[in-house]
Design a protein around this motif. Sequence first.
Motif, PDB file in Angstrom:
ATOM      1  N   UNK A  63      36.052  26.195  51.071  1.00 47.49           N
ATOM      2  CA  UNK A  63      35.310  25.510  50.011  1.00 47.49           C
ATOM      3  C   UNK A  63      35.785  25.977  48.639  1.00 47.49           C
ATOM      4  N   UNK A  64      35.674  25.084  47.680  1.00 50.14           N
ATOM      5  CA  UNK A  64      36.101  25.343  46.306  1.00 50.14           C
ATOM      6  C   UNK A  64      34.947  25.965  45.519  1.00 50.14           C
ATOM      7  N   UNK A  65      35.250  27.010  44.753  1.00 47.30           N
ATOM      8  CA  UNK A  65      34.204  27.611  43.928  1.00 47.30           C
ATOM      9  C   UNK A  65      34.265  27.108  42.496  1.00 47.30           C
ATOM     10  N   UNK A 121      30.551  30.928  38.381  1.00 48.24           N
ATOM     11  CA  UNK A 121      29.585  31.601  39.236  1.00 48.24           C
ATOM     12  C   UNK A 121      28.660  30.632  39.983  1.00 48.24           C
ATOM     13  N   UNK A 122      28.076  29.637  39.307  1.00 51.27           N
ATOM     14  CA  UNK A 122      27.230  28.712  40.069  1.00 51.27           C
ATOM     15  C   UNK A 122      28.003  28.046  41.205  1.00 51.27           C
ATOM     16  N   UNK A 123      29.261  27.711  40.957  1.00 51.48           N
ATOM     17  CA  UNK A 123      30.072  27.088  41.997  1.00 51.48           C
ATOM     18  C   UNK A 123      30.293  28.015  43.180  1.00 51.48           C
ATOM     19  N   UNK A 152      28.402  30.564  44.061  1.00 58.67           N
ATOM     20  CA  UNK A 152      27.130  30.756  44.758  1.00 58.67           C
ATOM     21  C   UNK A 152      26.817  29.578  45.675  1.00 58.67           C
ATOM     22  N   UNK A 153      27.016  28.373  45.154  1.00 58.16           N
ATOM     23  CA  UNK A 153      26.724  27.184  45.950  1.00 58.16           C
ATOM     24  C   UNK A 153      27.613  27.150  47.185  1.00 58.16           C
ATOM     25  N   UNK A 154      28.900  27.483  46.995  1.00 56.21           N
ATOM     26  CA  UNK A 154      29.826  27.444  48.121  1.00 56.21           C
ATOM     27  C   UNK A 154      29.481  28.527  49.146  1.00 56.21           C
ATOM     28  N   UNK A 174      26.474  29.796  49.726  1.00 58.15           N
ATOM     29  CA  UNK A 174      25.265  29.380  50.416  1.00 58.15           C
ATOM     30  C   UNK A 174      25.577  28.300  51.449  1.00 58.15           C
ATOM     31  N   UNK A 214      28.064  36.038  43.684  1.00 60.45           N
ATOM     32  CA  UNK A 214      27.899  35.435  45.016  1.00 60.45           C
ATOM     33  C   UNK A 214      27.724  36.473  46.121  1.00 60.45           C
ATOM     34  N   UNK A 241      24.326  37.356  47.571  1.00 59.94           N
ATOM     35  CA  UNK A 241      23.729  36.355  48.466  1.00 59.94           C
ATOM     36  C   UNK A 241      24.119  36.658  49.904  1.00 59.94           C
TER      37      UNK A 241
END
Lengths: 301, 399, 309
Positions: free
Chosen positions: B84-86, B90-92, B94-96, B98, B120, B123
């Motif tokens: 997955x691409x980040x 930082x939000x990217x 974290x989302x990846x 999760x 990240x 998490x």
Amino acid sequence: MDAALLEQMLLGALLALSVYLPLRCGQLSLATPGFYAVGGYVAALLSTGVPAFAGTGATSPLPALLVEMALGGSLAGLIALAIGRPVLRLRGIYLAIATIALVEILRVLNLNLPFTGGAMGIFGIPQPFAHPEGYVLFTLVLLAVACWLCQRLEVLRLGRAMLAIRDDELAAASVGIDTPRTKLIAFVASAVLAGVTGALAAHFLNAWNARVGSFDASITTLAFVVFGGSRFWLGPVLGGLALTALPELLRPVGDLRLILFGGVILLGPLFFPQGLVTAERLRWLGALLGRGRGRRKPLAP
Amino acid sequence: MIFGRLQRVGTGLLTLTLLLAGCGSDAGNQPIDLSGGVPVGAVLALTGNANVYGQDQKTGLELALKQRNGSGGINGRPLKLALEDSGSDEPGANAAFTLQINRGVLALVGPTLSQQAFSADPIAQRRGVPVVAPSNTATGIPEIGFFISRVSAQSSVIAPLAIDRALKLQPGLKRAAVFYAQDDAYSTAETTIFQKALKEKGLDPVTVQRTQLNDQDFQNQISAALREKPDLIVLSLQAVDGGNLIRQLRELGYKGLIVAGNGMNTPNIYPICQKYCDGLLIAQAYSPELDTPANGAFLKAFKATSGGATPPQLTAQAYTALQVIGEALERLDRRQPLSAATLTAARKELMAEILSGTYQTPLGEIRFTPTGEVIQSQFFVAQVRMDPGGRSGRFALLQ
Amino acid sequence: MDLLQILVNGLSVGAVYGLFALGYTLVFSVLGVINFAHGAVFTVGAYFTYLLIGGAVGANGLLAGLALPFALPIWGALPLAGLGAALVALLVERVAFRPLRRRRADPLLALITSLGAGVILVNLIQLLVGAESYAIPTGALGGLPASFPLLGARVRTVQALLLGIALLLVAMLTLWLEGSRNGKGLQAVAEDAETAQLLGIDSTAMVRLAFGLSGFLAGVAGGLVGLSVSIAGPYFGIGYGLKGLAVLVLGGLGSVPGAVLGGLIVGLAEAFVPADWSGWKDAVSYGFLFLVLLLRPRGLLGRPLPTKV
């Protein structure tokens, strides 16, 4: 839906409201990410440096978070108050560029100040909530309060003054509206909201550095508002939620993800020049809901 | 009244999101989903301003995956890698993270940047998922928690080695000038180590010049540094800004030695500083000239797919990260079959397994400390030798 | 203190800023909006230059290994790359600006649509040729030395060339704006689009002309910067986008000589930041911008602010 993504979306909605507030009186301010960064640094510094804020166990105390949000919002608001008067004499694209410059100056400050951690920033920020769901509930409450306040603006004198300035500043001044003061209030409120959001986001993101407040972020938050519609608070909220989620929802397309995202940003304003939420659509939606309610309670007066 | 209705619409929407929020659930005590292979994930910066690093790392992961599945996978079951691409932020990241954790991966490789790791990794730590970082060099990464480890060594050992080597080549060195990008986490971490090493050799830097990661023109800093008449220049920069700085240094007439850190240990510098790369001393955590079976296999695979002669350090480290996870999974599966384990327990066991092993990798032999810091047996100093045309070159190992 | 060296450094950096801001200012003068895709067009120009001088695409991206069957010398490649970039700029105008103009929509929307176009371009570049950096060979300038001495300072040949070409382009642009029919038409539209329309000037054609010119300038600038410092991946031009904004406002929105003057001033201001304070360099240019906005919002050479903006 995943709670962590939802939290990101809610934070996006809050930032969108922060851009919406000055825009509501016709002021295109892109300073939101700068104030967001400031609020985040306040929370990050307090919760990693002051034992009372850090807490002892796995989670940091909730009252500490509230104090940080208050302080972060206040600091952002104070900065806005200090620079607001001269800056808000500018209009349109000039104001936009001045606020972009402000964001950059704040970024350089955050990078160079001796206590903000330089490029690495501040990390190991303690958690007030054990799960993303906790953040979501808390942020929902915050967003609801922010929306309620924006809703109140529609009926308050202040809110009407803002709209009058947006429609015609000279005319507004001529009917006795204190235009500089009204614009300043909107600008400071925008900064406070961004600062409060930053304080919360710093905890949620675990770490904070100078890159959070950047030029890109300025334009992205503006896109939230343009996309959703800038006439009514529901517009920016929807825009913030949708555009934050979009890159994540586009993950299945792989390499084409950001190309499609760009396409949506490009086409959105072409097809919805007023944004997704317009007065007409709201009236239509309102009427629809009103009728639904009417059917359920046929005897209502 | 119209606005009263609008308020209800708004409240309705908020309630809806609230309901949606309740739907997030953890994998908990589920079995591992082994359909299609043993699931592991990677989160790399494939877009955004760190995309060059992510691209190099992706190559490494693909090679390691091919190698692993070509030699029987995890005891006969293929390894399944989800990438997955980040988006370099930082939000990217974290989302990846999760997303991958929710997918039920057993372990994660990534993220590309240290700043993203600070955001990240907690998490993964909270949810008990092993992370092997392929490129984070900031201080404090493995200390985030039990589940966080890295194969990217900090420069603490390598930097002094490179300074030693420079002194051996030119014993009379006296005036060192230091450059680093002050908005880059890697640069700021490494320069501290370089500056300490210089001081210990009695080579107090005569000037320290700060640059920005995205700077392309360094004439001001170079003029200021050259005014101090340095005879050694030490860089903690990434490939692009470092390459540009070297070229401009040479074009503006600097003739002395240049030492660079890990960030420039990649053939990506060739097109940037071209003939001026020649003679550059590089502190390496990976040497393409290391003569071991593990590195030989890696080099062969790399040359076959990309046509490039030398793999970048980032590619070798990413390869190593997935190799480590693969070998640990194999040992774990032999000890207690994955098909019978729950996800939570398997993740925890896997982390312990990762930390306890010794691995023969392209980087040489590596192990881990109990906190997850890498222990690498060999570090290298190389000197860049450019071909006459200035288009390509090699990192000649200095023995 | 080598004052001359600092001047030389500042001017050569400033020339790039100026060239970049010229494109911004041309579009702003006719439309009153900022084209956020400009940085991406600049990047495209740099890649075109690389391909035209015979460079090959690396191992990543859909076009891996591609090279043109011919190789041009740099002085042939630059104008052609400029033309290519101009076509891309025209395309941006077609999809991101014209539909809004036709609907008489809020000009604010163009900030977002052009941003969208920029995002597409940057990611398309990455999809096609990968994220690695490319460089125009140092030998592209033929037998010229890498740098030469000038009254005790050292000047990189590429930078002197950049400064020279930038000044040349500005001189040509100014002559053309003042002396040709189309140039005057463009100015008339910039002054007042409606009156210009009444005078029989096709304002749509003029807008297209402004975009074409801005694209050409961006393309040439991209190629030159690529020659000077290499093409650092698809995001290469974006950093200039922000600096260009500062320059644009400093010189005066919509003013051609202002853009160049603004560029040189920002370049010089950055060069005069003492080396020990180089971390604050960006704050200097934006602080400067901030002050200018507060004291003289129309910029150094801008016209008095129109009330409608």
